[in-house]
Structure formats: C-alpha cells, structure tokens
Motif scaffolding. Structure first.
Motif, mmCIF file in Angstrom:
data_model
loop_
_atom_site.group_PDB
_atom_site.id
_atom_site.type_symbol
_atom_site.label_atom_id
_atom_site.label_comp_id
_atom_site.label_asym_id
_atom_site.label_seq_id
_atom_site.Cartn_x
_atom_site.Cartn_y
_atom_site.Cartn_z
ATOM 1 N N LYS A 25 25.625 -34.819 103.868
ATOM 2 C CA LYS A 25 25.657 -33.619 103.052
ATOM 3 C C LYS A 25 25.434 -32.403 103.940
ATOM 4 N N GLN A 34 21.996 -27.346 98.909
ATOM 5 C CA GLN A 34 23.357 -27.858 98.932
ATOM 6 C C GLN A 34 23.500 -29.051 97.985
ATOM 7 N N ALA A 35 24.734 -29.321 97.592
ATOM 8 C CA ALA A 35 24.993 -30.444 96.698
ATOM 9 C C ALA A 35 24.477 -31.734 97.320
ATOM 10 N N ARG A 94 25.446 -38.716 96.190
ATOM 11 C CA ARG A 94 25.376 -39.516 94.966
ATOM 12 C C ARG A 94 24.182 -40.460 95.029
ATOM 13 N N GLU A 131 26.126 -29.957 88.888
ATOM 14 C CA GLU A 131 26.059 -31.398 88.634
ATOM 15 C C GLU A 131 25.213 -32.131 89.669
ATOM 16 N N ARG A 132 25.272 -31.698 90.941
ATOM 17 C CA ARG A 132 24.603 -32.424 92.021
ATOM 18 C C ARG A 132 23.463 -31.599 92.621
ATOM 19 N N TYR A 186 28.419 -27.630 86.043
ATOM 20 C CA TYR A 186 29.582 -27.433 86.909
ATOM 21 C C TYR A 186 29.724 -28.597 87.891
ATOM 22 N N PRO A 187 30.887 -29.232 87.917
ATOM 23 C CA PRO A 187 31.078 -30.433 88.740
ATOM 24 C C PRO A 187 30.949 -30.159 90.227
ATOM 25 N N GLU A 188 30.324 -31.096 90.944
ATOM 26 C CA GLU A 188 30.188 -31.102 92.401
ATOM 27 C C GLU A 188 29.340 -29.959 92.955
ATOM 28 N N GLU A 189 28.751 -29.143 92.103
ATOM 29 C CA GLU A 189 27.950 -28.023 92.586
ATOM 30 C C GLU A 189 26.505 -28.454 92.806
ATOM 31 N N ASN A 232 34.328 -21.584 89.684
ATOM 32 C CA ASN A 232 33.123 -21.839 88.897
ATOM 33 C C ASN A 232 32.239 -20.597 88.792
#
Length: 632
Positions: free
Chosen positions: A137, A143-144, A147, A571-572, A600-603, A612
């Motif tokens: 990452k 930062q995001a 997983r 989201e992340r 918000y996805p992947e953020e 976004n």
C-alpha cells in the motif's frame, strides 16, 4: 485523524467542473547549502517540471524528467550543489533515484516498491533513502488499506533505510536495506561525521505504532540500532547538532504522523532523559532544522506562522505573517550557515509564491500567480472562553452585502492536534460562491497557543472544544451578518466525529455533513488500524477504562439527534473504518432523522479520486442548500 474538509475537497476544487484561473504551484522546495539556488517541482495545469532558480527568482534551468510517465518528488541538494530527485512509475511499481550534476542525470538506484526522503551524507559521497520493498500500500495510515483477508496482522510493510554510493548504480534486485527488518523508520538525519543516523522508529506495523516510536541511532555500516530515548510524547523532526553531541526533536501531543506540533526537546546523542527547551511556551513549533549550531524551524502562534529560532529572551518567533509556509524537507529550507531561508507562502487571498532571502526579511521572488484574484475575503477572529484565548478564521463571499443575513458553515479540522491555517482557495469555492460564510475555528486541542492548549482536550473530546466552537460562533455573529437560524456544521476525521457528536449535544445547527467520522469509540477501538493514537488522549486502553470511551460516543446519545446529516467515507479507510459511518447512519435512520450515507469505493482516509471528490462537493452543496437555503 487530521483530515479536514480541505483535504477531502482539494482535488475537486481544481477540477474542470469548477474552472478557475490556473494556479502555479511550487512543490518540494529545496535550498542549496550555499543558499544561492532553489529547486522546486513546478506545476501549472497538466504541465510539471523541476525548476532551479537563483534566490533572486531568476529561472536558471527547468526540465521535465519523465513527462506523463511518472511523478517526481524528493528534491535535495548535495554539498557540491548536485540535485537528487526521485521519479516514480506507479504502473511498473518502480522508483528511481537520480543525481543531477549540471544537467547530467545519473541513475543511482532503482527500487521495486516505494521510496522517499533522499538525503546526502555530509561529505556528499553517499545518499540515504527510505525504501519499502514490495509495498502492499502507499505509505501512511491515511492511504487506502490493504484488503483484510487471510491471517490478519502477521505481515506489514517495512520502511527501512538504504544507503547508496553516489557514483554507483544499483538495480532493483540488488537493493539491500541497511536498517533491520520489522523496524519501521519514519524519519532520519545523518550524523555530522557520516557514521550513522538518528531516526524515529518503531517495531511492527508502521501505520499503527508511530505514537509509541522511539528515538534511535542506526550505524551506517552495520545497521545496528541503539535506543537514544523513549520520549513520553510523540516526536517528529529528529535533528543532530553540528558537533554530533545532541539530538533535537519536536515533542508534543500529536494525533497524526505528519501533523506536527509541540515544543523543542533535546537529549544527548549518547542517550539520556529528554529536556524541554521551551516549557510553557505560547506557540507551537511545526518544523525543525539544526544549522550553524542553532536550532531553527517554523512555528505557529495564534493566526501567524513564521520562522523559529531558539532564543533565550523571546519565544523564538521571528519573521511571521498570517499565512501558511511550505517546503520539501520542512516548512522552510535553510542554507548551511543558517543565514538564508526559502519557503512557499500563501494565504486565503494570495496564491502561492516563493519567498527567499535573509532569515529576518525574506522577500517574494516569484510572481506567476500575482494576477490571480482573491476568491473570498478573510479575517482572523479571536475570542475568550473558560480562561482560554481561542482563534479562528472567517471567510466571506466576495461582494457579500454586510446588511443581508447569510447562512454560515462551521468547518472543524481533523486531528484533534492540528490547526486551520490559510490556504489559497482552500476548496471552499463552491460554498462561498453559493453565498455561505465559512468559519474555521481552532478550539482547545489545536496548535498555535502552546502545548498546554493542545493538551486541554485530553479525556474531554467534544467537551471544551465544542464549547469553544459555539462561543466562537457567537463572536462571529457580533461582527458579521450571519443568520443564527441557518448554521451548518461539517468536518472530516476528528472533525467528522465532532459533527456527529454535536448533533447529539446541541440543536443549534440545522444541517450537518460528516466525513469519515467516529460515532462509537468502543467499537472503533477494536476495528481501526491505528488504535495506538488514542492512548495519549484517553490515558488507558478501552479494556481498562471503558466508560471514558462510552461517554464520548455519539451513538450513546443518538436519541438527542435532530439535525439532518449527510455522511461519507472511503471504503478502505483504516484510520476510521466505514463501519463507524454505517453505525451512525443506522442510528439516525432509527430515530427518523433525515440522513444519507455514501461509501466511496477504493478510497482511504480522504476522498482523492477526482470524480469521487467532485461528487462529495456536489452532495455537500446540495445538502446545505436543502436545509440552509441562501436567500436571494
């Protein structure tokens, strides 16, 4: 926890949808040891270049090392005047370290992963670099996150020191970090004799453990680590005295790595108990260097940021102004003899410009942005509450009628250890253009009034700081035509917590927007990726003092909430997981309070993707317009 609405909206404020005159920016400013040349990463629109200027402002050379194929960072000068910089090919996962001498770049090393902060050894023959081989990452908890699958918590990115001969060239497969594995190096400084480094470091997860980092020495040959001190505060900017005998650093109550503020502390390089050089100071030191046997840096006092120099007779603040200062290695760059300084200066109504010259009187040397008009009016507001002197900023739309009542949005900064300081534009354009006033308070817990003020909200989140903010709104209403019946509240991160919390404590606000906020400190403690940050503020873990965490959890008072609230989060996000927003949204829904939640996805901790961030701006504007309609 330092994210503010500014951080969330900055990308959108520069998007084509909100077209405005293009601002020329000067990133990563570095000053040569002789104090005669300044290097910056200049950007205007999509055009980016490394620009070298004389301290008079004359452009000596400008070049683009990689075009659209990579990004540039890490400008730093060698003792002989050579310039080092990093280029990053994000798609390929490679960072390349170059040293440029008179326009002839030489590849010193290529790193597979990420890298930052190159620094030359005192004799210029070697260059050190912080490297994260095979990074999963981006560096930093904001930062995001990766997983959360498989066995959790057993493997983390390791940021380590690597050292290279300037004359050599090391390929990615040959890079051998110097410092040991499982120790995350946050910052470092060479010792004057080049035999080693002073670092701030921690074992284990780098995102989580900065709050318990130690001050250490690393041997430049063997990589062996020796602990110098275990400060009781958080620490930033470790710097070694020119004689190699003493280490200085900024120590204080800090809620985030990178959001720096505190007092100047010193400790013998051989080890010992740190000593505060400025107890009871009424300013906050924000960056630090050691030049010509003197400790220098920058500091914030009230509404003024300026140059700091350790003095026995004064608080140390020299040249200052109501502005924001920025440079690559700190917030100002200094020549080796400490007589010349350079920094990028901006405020709410003046776009960035480079100032350089003698430390007592640097002058503006760039004028690329002089013709860009102000987007607002700004004034500093001061008030007293419960024995504290408090300060904030009031922004007004251009041409606002002083006789016409208008709605106002209060924006609470993240942290809580941080401060609202001037930025040109600041991402507030959409709301100002719509006729809203903007209030940016710096309540207790903030920087700018000394360490005691910053520590005043320990074990009191949402208590004294909320009362300071409400009293500040009273102060604003005495000097500006603000309609008390149309007040909005917003903030991100800790500011998001304050927005959620205020909804359960007062009905004064008629619309709220909460970005990445905390609604339940109990569930938050066990699910976030940076739980160590809470210990300096709460004093004990959740499991030792559960009530302290329950007492400031908005969900425990959700029956009091009446104000319509728009909520958004990445989201992340590992700093404040989206479950905190879901829990709060669920509570408002059960109470019948109008609410909306967007994940918000992947953020990560901050909404960075342009599409976004533009969506956040649009939804925020629509939410406030619905409940605080501007009267035309």
């Amino acid at each position: 926890m330092r994210l503010s609405l500014f951080a969330f909206l900055l990308a959108a404020s520069a998007s084509p949808a909100l077209a405005a005159p293009t601002v020329h920016s000067y990133g990563g400013l570095a000053l040569s040891a002789e104090g005669d040349r300044i290097a910056t990463i200049d950007a205007e629109g999509s055009k980016t270049s490394i620009t070298i200027r004389a301290t008079s402002g004359k452009v000596l050379r400008s070049f683009d090392p990689c075009g659209a194929l990579c990004s540039v960072s890490g400008l730093t000068f060698a003792p002989d005047g050579s310039l080092a910089y990093l280029t990053r090919d994000k798609k390929a996962g490679l960072v390349t370290l170059f040293v440029d001498h008179d326009g002839k770049p030489h590849t010193v090393a290529t790193v597979s992963g990420i890298a930052q902060t190159p620094r030359f050894s005192p004799d210029g023959s070697r260059i050190a670099l912080l490297v994260t081989i095979g990074a999963a990452k981006e560096a930093g908890a904001a930062q995001a996150g990766v997983r959360q699958i498989g066995e959790i918590g057993e493997k983390s990115d390791e940021q380590r020191l690597a050292v290279f001969d300037v004359s050599g060239s090391v390929t990615a497969d040959k890079v051998q970090p110097l410092s040991p594995a499982d120790r995350y190096i946050y910052e470092y400084d060479w010792t004057p004799d080049g035999s080693g480094f002073v670092v701030t470091s921690a074992l284990g997860n780098g995102d989580n453990n900065w709050w318990v980092a130690t001050l250490d020495a690393v041997d430049a040959k063997t990589g062996a680590v020796r602990t110098i001190a275990r400060p009781k505060t958080q620490l930033n900017f470790p710097r070694v005295s020119p004689d190699g005998k003493t280490v200085a650093y900024i120590g204080g109550l800090m809620s985030d790595f990178g959001s720096v503020g505190g007092d100047v502390w010193t400790v013998p390089f051989a080890g010992g108990e740190p000593s505060n050089t400025q107890p009871n100071s009424k300013l906050t030191v924000t960056s630090l260097v050691w030049r010509d046997a003197a400790i220098r840096g920058t500091a914030l006092r009230g509404d003024r940021m300026g140059l700091y120099a350790e003095r026995a007779s004064t608080d140390g603040l020299g040249w200052s102004r109501p502005s924001n200062l920025a440079a690559g290695d700190a917030k100002a760059a200094w020549s080796a003899d400490g007589k010349t300084v350079a920094t990028v200066v901006q405020d709410f109504t003046h776009a960035p410009a480079i100032f350089a010259g003698p430390v007592d009187a640097p002058v503006q040397i760039t004028h690329d942005n002089d013709a860009i008009p102000a987007k607002m009016t700004a004034r500093s507001i001061s008030w007293k509450n419960e024995g504290f002197d408090v300060q904030g900023w009031l922004l007004a739309p251009l041409g606002a009628d002083p006789k016409t009542k208008a709605p106002m949005i209060t924006i609470v900064h993240g942290g809580p250890s941080a401060a609202n300081v001037p930025y040109f534009g600041g991402g507030y354009g959409a709301m100002l253009d719509a006729g809203y006033y903007i209030f940016l308070p710096n309540p207790r817990g903030s920087y700018g009034q000394g360490e005691a003020f910053t520590a005043a909200n320990k074990r009191d989140f949402g208590g004294g700081d909320l009362r300071d903010i409400l009293t500040g709104i009273d102060a604003v209403e005495k000097v500006a035509p603000v309609d008390d019946a149309r007040l909005g509240l917003t903030g991100g991160s800790y500011g998001g917590f304050m927005a959620m919390w205020a909804n359960t404590q007062t009905n004064r606000f008629k619309a709220i927007v909460a970005g990445a906020g905390l609604s339940n400190w109990v569930s938050y403690y066990g699910t976030n990726g940076i739980d160590q940050w809470m210990l300096p503020f709460f004093g004990k873990t959740l499991y030792e003092d559960r009530k302290a965490y329950e007492d400031v959890s908005a969900v425990n008072f959700i029956k009091n909430a009446k104000t319509p609230t728009f909520i958004y989060v990445g989201e992340r996000d590992i700093e404040v997981p989206p479950t905190q927003s879901i829990e709060y949204w669920h509570g408002l829904k059960d109470m019948g309070v109008p609410t909306s939640l967007v994940i918000y996805p992947e953020e990560g901790h901050g909404i960075r993707a342009p599409a976004n961030s533009a969506d956040v701006v649009a939804r925020t504007r629509a939410w406030f317009d619905t409940y605080l309609a501007v009267k035309k």
